[in-house]
Design an enzyme around this catalytic site. Sequence first.
Site, PDB file in Angstrom:
ATOM      1  N   LYS A  18       0.769  -1.431  -0.010  1.00 14.38           N
ATOM      2  CA  LYS A  18       0.129  -0.044   0.261  1.00 14.38           C
ATOM      3  C   LYS A  18       0.860   1.279  -0.067  1.00 14.38           C
ATOM      4  O   LYS A  18       0.456   2.118  -0.809  1.00 14.38           O
ATOM      5  CB  LYS A  18      -0.819   0.012   1.070  1.00 14.38           C
ATOM      6  CG  LYS A  18      -2.069  -0.737   1.020  1.00 14.38           C
ATOM      7  CD  LYS A  18      -3.122  -0.594   2.165  1.00 14.38           C
ATOM      8  CE  LYS A  18      -4.251  -1.572   2.325  1.00 14.38           C
ATOM      9  NZ  LYS A  18      -5.216  -1.247   3.420  1.00 14.38           N
ATOM     10  N   ASP A  73      -9.538   2.183   3.703  1.00 16.54           N
ATOM     11  CA  ASP A  73     -10.390   0.830   3.779  1.00 16.54           C
ATOM     12  C   ASP A  73     -10.654   0.372   2.652  1.00 16.54           C
ATOM     13  O   ASP A  73     -11.422   1.104   1.714  1.00 16.54           O
ATOM     14  CB  ASP A  73     -11.390   0.979   5.027  1.00 16.54           C
ATOM     15  CG  ASP A  73     -11.711  -0.641   5.685  1.00 16.54           C
ATOM     16  OD1 ASP A  73     -10.638  -1.285   5.969  1.00 16.54           O
ATOM     17  OD2 ASP A  73     -12.779  -0.823   5.561  1.00 16.54           O
ATOM     18  N   SER A  74     -10.593  -0.926   2.176  1.00 19.26           N
ATOM     19  CA  SER A  74     -11.066  -1.245   0.887  1.00 19.26           C
ATOM     20  C   SER A  74     -11.404  -2.784   0.793  1.00 19.26           C
ATOM     21  O   SER A  74     -11.064  -3.717   1.991  1.00 19.26           O
ATOM     22  CB  SER A  74      -9.844  -1.150  -0.105  1.00 19.26           C
ATOM     23  OG  SER A  74      -8.731  -1.664   0.436  1.00 19.26           O
ATOM     24  N   PHE A 152      -2.940 -10.071  -4.598  1.00 17.91           N
ATOM     25  CA  PHE A 152      -3.163 -10.749  -3.210  1.00 17.91           C
ATOM     26  C   PHE A 152      -4.493 -10.812  -2.936  1.00 17.91           C
ATOM     27  O   PHE A 152      -5.420 -10.104  -3.911  1.00 17.91           O
ATOM     28  CB  PHE A 152      -2.423  -9.953  -2.151  1.00 17.91           C
ATOM     29  CG  PHE A 152      -2.684  -8.615  -1.817  1.00 17.91           C
ATOM     30  CD1 PHE A 152      -3.709  -8.037  -0.954  1.00 17.91           C
ATOM     31  CD2 PHE A 152      -2.369  -7.533  -2.869  1.00 17.91           C
ATOM     32  CE1 PHE A 152      -4.076  -7.033  -1.018  1.00 17.91           C
ATOM     33  CE2 PHE A 152      -2.565  -6.171  -2.767  1.00 17.91           C
ATOM     34  CZ  PHE A 152      -3.612  -5.945  -1.793  1.00 17.91           C
TER      35      PHE A 152
END
Length: 197
Positions: A18, A73-74, A152
């Site tokens: 990230k 947030d995902s 991922f």
Amino acid sequence: MPLRNSRIIVVATNNKHKLKEIKEILNDFEILPSSAVVDSFNPEESGKTFCENSLIKAKSLAEFTDYPVLADDSGLEVFSLNGEPGVYSSRYSKTGKDEDNLKKLIERLKGKKDRSARFSCCMSLVVDGNVIQREGYVYGRIIDRPIGENGFGYDPVFVPDGYDITFAQMSPKQKNAISHRRRALAMIKEELERIYG
């Protein structure tokens, strides 16, 4: 306006993947992980939406620094499953492991004709106590078995609209060019440029 002119942003994560993606997009800023301002950072994500959870993380981290704070947030939302796994994307199965999450998703979709889905990301930026939130989406469909070695999470079963390969078959550069996180970050970058000039 404390420390704003330093062009440092603290991100509510220590996830290298990230952080790398955020650094690539917010390349005019110095991006620091949460560990730069606090030893242990793991707030309870009790929100019912991605935006609620990203705000929990951003506000929690903002308590430890005067620098601007960014949190995301995902997750994956499958329409025929009423938005599952949604905010539970990373802990969908009992173990929370990617492989087990995928197995559960594929099992839940057996017999369903509608396999449309979207990856969603909500970014929360806290600057001088003010909150800015932006959302990014990428739409696609879920296939019935994992394909691909990259990425991922649910990447091996997600085929974005307009493509015939999964996120996990794409190079990181290909995926990042259209990802939900990039789309949300691009809007955050516009806000940062407006604030900083």
